[in-house]
Every structure is written in C-alpha cells, then in structure tokens.
Design a protein around this motif. Sequence first.
Motif, mmCIF file in Angstrom:
data_model
loop_
_atom_site.group_PDB
_atom_site.id
_atom_site.type_symbol
_atom_site.label_atom_id
_atom_site.label_comp_id
_atom_site.label_asym_id
_atom_site.label_seq_id
_atom_site.Cartn_x
_atom_site.Cartn_y
_atom_site.Cartn_z
ATOM 1 N N VAL A 1 0.843 -1.200 0.000
ATOM 2 C CA VAL A 1 0.000 0.000 0.000
ATOM 3 C C VAL A 1 0.875 1.246 0.000
ATOM 4 N N ALA A 2 1.987 1.190 0.722
ATOM 5 C CA ALA A 2 2.878 2.352 0.798
ATOM 6 C C ALA A 2 3.511 2.664 -0.556
ATOM 7 N N THR A 3 3.983 1.633 -1.276
ATOM 8 C CA THR A 3 4.621 1.908 -2.571
ATOM 9 C C THR A 3 3.593 2.349 -3.606
ATOM 10 N N LEU A 4 2.395 1.814 -3.544
ATOM 11 C CA LEU A 4 1.344 2.267 -4.459
ATOM 12 C C LEU A 4 0.929 3.695 -4.137
ATOM 13 N N ALA A 5 0.862 4.028 -2.852
ATOM 14 C CA ALA A 5 0.546 5.401 -2.463
ATOM 15 C C ALA A 5 1.610 6.363 -2.993
ATOM 16 N N SER A 6 2.873 5.915 -2.969
ATOM 17 C CA SER A 6 3.950 6.741 -3.511
ATOM 18 C C SER A 6 3.761 6.975 -5.011
ATOM 19 N N GLU A 7 3.363 5.925 -5.732
ATOM 20 C CA GLU A 7 3.080 6.080 -7.158
ATOM 21 C C GLU A 7 1.951 7.086 -7.390
#
Length: 324
Positions: A227-233
């Motif tokens: 979820v964190a890496t997708l939020a960064s995207e």
Amino acid sequence: MLSDVIAVMRTGQPRSARVEWQAPWAQRFAPVPGSAGFQMILQGPCWLIPPDTDPVSLATGDVVFLPHGRGHALADSPSTPLVAPACDPNDGRFLQRYATATVGEPVGTGGPTAVTLCGAYQLDRARTHPLLDDLPGLIHLPAHLGRQPELRATVALLAAELQRPRLGTDAIVPALLDTLLLYILRAWFDEQATSGVATGWAAALNDPAITAALRSMHRDPAWPWTVATLASEAGLSRAPFARRFTTLIGEPPLSYLTWWRMTIAARLLRESDAPLSAVAHQVGYRSEFAFASAFKRRYGVAPGRYRCAGPPRATTARVGWSAR
C-alpha cells in the motif's frame, strides 16, 4: 490500462457485419450472455427499441453499445411489428458467416434504406473486469459534429473494409474492432467526467492519483507492491490513498492487485503453454505452491485443472501488459 482490461476479458475473434435495411423493417436482437454488442448507424434514421424503456430515435453516426449482451431491437419505426428473422445479426453463427462482408440482399421491401454496422465481442465471464460490470446495460453515444473524431474515423474505416473486402481485410477488421471498443469506452468515460456525476470506475479513471496506481499495477503486476509503494506512485500518503482507492474501486488496493494477478494468470493458463512456475513468476509469486493456493482460492480449482478444462491454446511464451 483500458487495453489491458479488454485483452484479459475477450475470447476468440470479435465479429461484425454491415447490414442494409429497406423499410418497413424491424429486427429483434436476443440477449447474448457472455458478450458485448454494438450497433452503429451508418445511414439512417432508425429507432432503437429497448425491452423496458421508450424507443430512442437514432441518426446517422450514432453508436449504441451493450456491454452486457442485453436484448434490444432496431426498426424503421416504433410502430413496425418486431420479428425474429432466420438470420439474427446478434447470433454468433451469423457474425461468423458475415465477419468481413456486407450481408447479401437488403432486408425489407424497398422503402427508404438504413445501413447499420452490428457486431459482438465474446467475453470470458470468469475474467470479467469490474470496470465492465460497472457500465450501464445500454450506452448511447449520439453523433455530434466535432465530438469523438477518432471514434467516427474508426467506424468509417471499419464500414469501408466490410463493404469492400480486400487483401488483408481479415486481419484489419479484428484490429479495428478492438480499437473501436476502446474508443467507445473512452468516449463514455469522458462524458461521465464532463457531466460531473461520475462514480465508481468512471470516477476512478478520471482521478490522476488512482489512475497512476492502477497503471503501476497493470504495468508490472509481478512487482512486490505494498500500500505504501502504491501510495507513492499515486503521490499520496498511505492512509488517504487507501481510503480513496477503496471508495472508488470498491475494494482495497492489495485486494484488487491479487484479483488482477489471478486474472492475468487465468489468461496465461488458457492461452499459453508456459509452465506453472513461469506463470507464477509473471504474476508475482516466487513459490509455485503459494501461487497454486491463491489461484484455487479465486477459481475453486488448481491451476493445472483450470488449464486442462480450457479451449485449445496457442503456444505463447509470454503475454505483455501495457499501461495505456
């Protein structure tokens, strides 16, 4: 991303036929579960007669899309009695016979002529994307001067190929039909965005942050997304991103990611001879056992049995996924 959605859902070749009608005429098109159909008015006018609403006047250039294979009728007038002729253009056998040609003699008795372009896409209901489920049963895109020029140009090219088949028509028509479907969906989503009342997937595809995350998942489903890496995207912090994604898409980001991975895997199993280990790797599983467990939870059968139950497959080493 729309191209990925169409690629995983469609099975077999799309079909189309150019039909000339001479008044009086009326054609009933039966529901066809597991398909998406369209009607395009090349020369009009005529009438669309849905089963549960008032007739709709159609003019030259109008496009009607039925994403759930809904039954309907076309006629020169709402008062013309509806019949079901032996050759139903919504029937797969009819479309197979007339996939790249104009249907023989005009239907009717010599009154004013209308010309329609009808067709159908066969869909694998086990891999239906929620984007398609979110669409209404009938989408009417009226012709407006200067609106959707790409859609109008594709219709004109398709009509020309069907009216006068030449070398390469058998390859050109399916490609144009895929292009046509993408333009229809784009036009509808654009209209929803400009209307200010878009919800669900229509709203999600017009949300830059959510679209960025979806494109990342579609571009590289095997990446170990969190979820964190997708939020960064998406350019958001973790909690606001998760809330927005869940609200618009209807499920949390990682739930959608798992669903998308299993959908890709199902297509690879049915349409390629890639080993199970290779399929598992392409959808983000380093362990074949973990992949098989996740797949069985989604489809109720092991990957090997799912593959054996499918239709004949073309040998394909890899299926690429693009974010468009």
